[in-house]
Design an enzyme around this catalytic site. Structure first.
Site, mmCIF file in Angstrom:
data_model
loop_
_atom_site.group_PDB
_atom_site.id
_atom_site.type_symbol
_atom_site.label_atom_id
_atom_site.label_comp_id
_atom_site.label_asym_id
_atom_site.label_seq_id
_atom_site.Cartn_x
_atom_site.Cartn_y
_atom_site.Cartn_z
ATOM 1 N N HIS A 17 2.272 -2.109 -6.030
ATOM 2 C CA HIS A 17 2.473 -0.671 -5.778
ATOM 3 C C HIS A 17 2.030 -0.383 -4.350
ATOM 4 O O HIS A 17 0.877 -0.053 -4.080
ATOM 5 C CB HIS A 17 1.652 0.145 -6.783
ATOM 6 N N HIS A 19 3.739 1.520 -0.832
ATOM 7 C CA HIS A 19 4.801 2.213 -0.095
ATOM 8 C C HIS A 19 4.694 1.776 1.361
ATOM 9 O O HIS A 19 3.706 2.077 2.032
ATOM 10 C CB HIS A 19 4.641 3.725 -0.210
ATOM 11 N N HIS A 197 7.207 6.132 -10.900
ATOM 12 C CA HIS A 197 5.928 6.824 -10.883
ATOM 13 C C HIS A 197 5.917 7.803 -12.056
ATOM 14 O O HIS A 197 6.840 8.619 -12.202
ATOM 15 C CB HIS A 197 5.765 7.609 -9.584
ATOM 16 N N GLU A 200 0.813 10.310 -13.012
ATOM 17 C CA GLU A 200 -0.196 10.479 -11.962
ATOM 18 C C GLU A 200 -0.636 11.940 -11.982
ATOM 19 O O GLU A 200 -1.751 12.262 -12.377
ATOM 20 C CB GLU A 200 0.367 10.106 -10.595
ATOM 21 N N ASP A 278 -1.225 1.598 -2.870
ATOM 22 C CA ASP A 278 -0.376 2.789 -2.786
ATOM 23 C C ASP A 278 0.056 3.077 -1.345
ATOM 24 O O ASP A 278 1.065 2.558 -0.880
ATOM 25 C CB ASP A 278 -1.096 3.984 -3.408
ATOM 26 N N ASP A 279 -0.688 3.929 -0.644
ATOM 27 C CA ASP A 279 -0.404 4.284 0.757
ATOM 28 C C ASP A 279 -1.682 4.064 1.550
ATOM 29 O O ASP A 279 -2.390 5.013 1.896
ATOM 30 C CB ASP A 279 0.041 5.744 0.857
#
Length: 340
Positions: A17, A19, A197, A200, A278-279
């Site tokens: 996961h 991005h 997703h 969340e 994630d980011d």
């Protein structure tokens, strides 16, 4: 515990996961803006970092899309991705499955091919120079229309032999998975893997929709699944991977503090949880930092860490044979680093 940190960094693992646009560091933002002649609304790197104060997902997305404006050329996408692969290799990852958001770029006039060619070149370079294998997952922006998602899938057609799957990201609330059921069905017919997703910020029902209507292979995040005992039983029974992102959850206020994160509970319930970043440029930590911070906060045992590493491979889109060889690597590492 330095020994635990060293164990984590050396433990073979996969990231599921990530991005790639979310790995854009402020320094890269300024470098790409300079070489592409783009004016930024920030005076310097420190001003960018100061702007990374989010209270929710939408606050983050606003600056995320603003930062992506500096990505214009194949070289930009190549350099962005290769910088990520170098970091994740240092964190002990041997495989990564990365998301990209083509609509973020095609809406700005950047050709789909520009994005894809740059990323694919970096993926190949990472394989040959770093020993990190990878797969590419095209994400649809859920705040846009189903029609726009179909157009993006059509643009991807020349690259479908090099794209492993499709996903669904961006603003979750008000954009349920059901909105994209038909485009996911079309992607499935093309032989693509499916992720989304869900859970969340959205409710457990979004996770159910992703499973029942999109028929996904894994759930990205999935935290709020724990609010529904029957859903948890189903996820356990079907061994659905959850790509959990602890530092992201903390930064976006999905959890109040890291010691209250549900990851350890997920493992105890038998859920196939994994740890991911994630980011990372925006959320304060790449893969190993997520592992280390979470291990300290939750008191994860070595056995639990090994389980998480094994989950990261069994939840991946590698072939069964490739997965088995990666599991052997995990087990050999764990045996070689067993407490005396």
């Amino acid at each position: 515990m330095p020994d635990l940190e060293a164990f984590i960094r050396g433990l073979p693992k996969a990231e599921l996961h990530l991005h790639i646009e979310g790995s854009l560091e402020p320094e890269q933002m300024f470098e790409f803006a300079r070489r592409n002649g783009i004016e930024l609304p920030f005076a310097d790197v420190e001003a960018v970092r100061a702007a990374y104060a989010f209270s929710n997902l939408q606050d983050f997305l606003d600056i995320y899309y603003q930062g992506a404006r500096v990505l214009l050329t194949e070289r930009d996408f190549h350099d962005l991705a290769l910088a990520y692969f170098r970091r994740v290799a240092e964190d002990g990852a041997t495989h990564a499955e990365i998301f990209f958001d083509p609509q973020t770029h095609t809406e700005r006039g950047v050709a789909f091919a520009t994005v894809a060619e740059g990323l694919l070149a970096a993926m190949e370079e990472a394989r040959t120079t770093l020993g990190v294998t990878s797969k590419l997952i095209l994400c649809f922006l859920r705040h846009l229309s189903e029609e726009a998602a179909f157009e993006t899938l059509n643009q991807a057609r020349p690259y479908l032999d090099r794209i492993a799957g499709v996903g669904l990201d961006s603003s979750e609330l008000g954009h349920p998975p059901s909105k994209f059921a038909r485009v996911f069905a079309a992607a499935r017919e093309q032989g693509l893997k499916l992720v989304a997703h869900a859970g969340e910020e959205g409710p457990p029902e979004y996770v159910r929709e992703a499973l029942d209507l999109l028929r996904v292979d894994r759930i990205d995040h999935g935290n709020r699944s724990l609010e529904d005992a029957d859903l948890v039983k189903r996820l356990v029974a079907e061994a659905v991977p959850l790509t959990v992102c602890p530092l992201s959850n903390l930064k976006l206020c999905v959890v109040d503090e890291l010691p209250s994160h549900p990851l350890k509970r997920m493992l105890r319930l038998g859920l196939k949880a994994t740890i991911n970043s994630d980011d990372p440029a925006y959320f304060g930590g790449y893969l190993a930092e997520n592992w280390i911070s979470t291990a300290h906060a939750l008191g994860l045992t070595r056995d639990e860490l090994v389980t998480l590493a094994r989950n990261s491979f069994t939840g991946s889109f590698l072939t069964p044979g490739e997965i088995e060889s990666r599991l052997v690597e995990v087990d050999l590492y764990a045996a070689a680093h067993a407490p005396a």
